[in-house]
Design an enzyme around this catalytic site. Structure first.
Site, PDB file in Angstrom:
ATOM      1  N   LYS A  77       5.030  56.324 -32.884  1.00 54.42           N
ATOM      2  CA  LYS A  77       4.389  56.135 -31.582  1.00 54.42           C
ATOM      3  C   LYS A  77       4.088  57.493 -30.933  1.00 54.42           C
ATOM      4  CE  LYS A  77       6.300  51.561 -31.127  1.00 54.42           C
ATOM      5  NZ  LYS A  77       7.469  50.750 -30.826  1.00 54.42           N
ATOM      6  N   GLN A 106      12.236  50.355 -27.106  1.00 54.51           N
ATOM      7  CA  GLN A 106      12.237  50.020 -28.528  1.00 54.51           C
ATOM      8  C   GLN A 106      13.314  48.968 -28.810  1.00 54.51           C
ATOM      9  OE1 GLN A 106      10.046  51.198 -30.923  1.00 54.51           O
ATOM     10  NE2 GLN A 106      11.038  49.675 -32.220  1.00 54.51           N
ATOM     11  N   ASP A 136       3.824  46.700 -24.202  1.00 54.53           N
ATOM     12  CA  ASP A 136       4.231  45.890 -25.365  1.00 54.53           C
ATOM     13  C   ASP A 136       3.749  44.443 -25.231  1.00 54.53           C
ATOM     14  OD1 ASP A 136       5.424  46.979 -27.593  1.00 54.53           O
ATOM     15  OD2 ASP A 136       7.415  47.133 -26.698  1.00 54.53           O
TER      16      ASP A 136
END
Length: 280
Positions: A52, A96, A119
Site C-alpha cells: 500500500k 489493516q 476500505d
C-alpha cells in the site's frame, strides 16, 4: 482454453489514471494522504501494508504509517483513529485487518469516519452501496467489476453466482453485480447441491477460502471464472480457491493466482483515496 484476465495490466492502468488525477489535484494545491495503521507484526499484513505504501508513492499520494505493538489497547487504537478523523490533512484511514484478538474489529471499523473509510467496510458505506448512494465500495469487489468491464465482458442480464458471503467480498460483490444488472445467486457453506448452482453461472466468482476447491466439474462451459482466494500449497506456491489447470479447460475467461484479483485490491484502494476528495 480460457483467456487470461490480466489483473497486473488492468491494475496498472487504474493506478496510472489515479496518478494523473493526483497531479491535477496537486496543481490546484490539493494533496491526498492515506493513513495506514497496523497493530502487531503479522507477516502477511506487513506485506500488504508495504504494498500500500509503494502504491501511494507510485501515484504520488502522501502516506502515513502507524506500526503499533501487539499489546496496543483498543482504547489507544480508538484514540489514534479519532485523532486521524479530525485531521484535515488525512483523507483516508485504513486499519489493516486482522487486528489482535483483544481488539474488537467491529468497534474499530465503526470508529472510522465514513468519509475517510477508503476500505469501504463501515456500515454507512455498505448501506450506501445497498441503496445506490455515493460512498466507498469495498476494494476487492470493486476491482472485480473493473476486471470484467476492462476485459469487455458484458455483465447485463448474465447469471452471476458468488460463492462466499463475507462482509468484505461476498455480500458487496453480489450488490455490485446487481447494480450492473446481473441476476445474482449467493452460494455458501450451507448451500445444498453447490455444483448444480455453480454450473448455471455465466460469471462465477469464488471467495470461499478453500484451496483449489472449485474444479472444472463446477463450471459451465464458457463461463467467466473469477478467483478471489489466495493460499500457499504444499510446495509453498501461491494458488487460489479454483483448481486453475482444470478450470481453464472449460472457462472462457479466468483470473490467475497470483496476478488476477490481488493487484486490483490495492489499485481500487488508490482510486477510493482519489475519490475521497469529491466525497469530502
Amino acid at each position: 482454453m480460457a483467456e487470461l484476465i490480466d489483473g497486473k495490466r488492468i491494475s496498472t492502468m487504474i493506478k496510472d489514471e489515479c496518478k494523473q488525477k493526483v497531479e491535477e489535484y496537486k496543481a490546484q494545491g490539493i494533496e491526498i494522504c492515506l493513513a495506514v495503521i497496523q497493530v502487531g507484526n503479522d507477516p502477511a499484513s506487513s506485506v500488504y501494508v508495504n504494498n500500500k505504501k509503494k502504491a501511494c508513492a507510485y501515484v504520488g499520494m502522501n502516506s502515513l504509517s502507524y506500526e503499533l505493538p501487539e499489546e496496543t489497547t483498543q482504547e489507544e487504537l480508538l484514540s489514534l483513529i479519532q485523532e486521524l478523523n479530525e485531521r484535515k490533512d488525512v483523507n483516508g484511514i485504513l486499519v489493516q485487518l486482522p487486528v489482535p484478538a483483544h481488539i474488537d474489529e467491529k468497534t474499530i471499523i465503526n470508529a472510522i469516519d465514513p468519509k475517510k473509510d477508503v476500505d469501504g467496510f463501515h456500515p454507512q458505506s455498505v448501506g450506501s452501496l445497498c441503496i445506490g448512494q455515493p460512498g466507498f465500495v469495498s476494494c476487492t469487489p470493486a476491482g472485480i467489476i473493473q476486471l470484467l468491464k476492462r476485459s469487455d465482458i458484458d455483465i447485463t442480464g448474465k447469471h452471476c453466482v458468488v460463492i462466499g458471503r463475507s462482509n468484505i467480498v461476498g455480500k458487496p460483490m453480489a450488490l455490485l453485480m446487481l447494480r450492473e444488472n446481473a441476476t445474482v445467486t449467493i452460494a455458501h457453506s450451507k448451500t445444498k447441491d453447490l455444483k448444480a448452482i455453480t454450473r448455471q453461472a455465466d460469471i462465477l466468482i469464488v471467495a470461499i477460502g478453500k484451496p483449489k476447491f472449485i474444479d472444472a466439474s463446477y463450471i459451465k462451459d464458457g463461463a467467466v471464472v473469477i478467483d478471489v482466494g489466495i493460499h500457499r500449497n504444499a510446495d509453498n506456491k501461491l494458488c487460489g480457491d479454483v483448481d486453475f489447470d482444470s478450470a481453464k479447460e472449460v472457462a472462457s475467461y479466468i483470473t490467475p493466482v497470483p496476478g488476477g484479483v490481488g493487484p486490483m485490491t490495492i489499485a481500487m484502494l488508490m482510486k477510493n483515496c482519489v475519490d475521497s476528495i469529491s466525497l469530502q
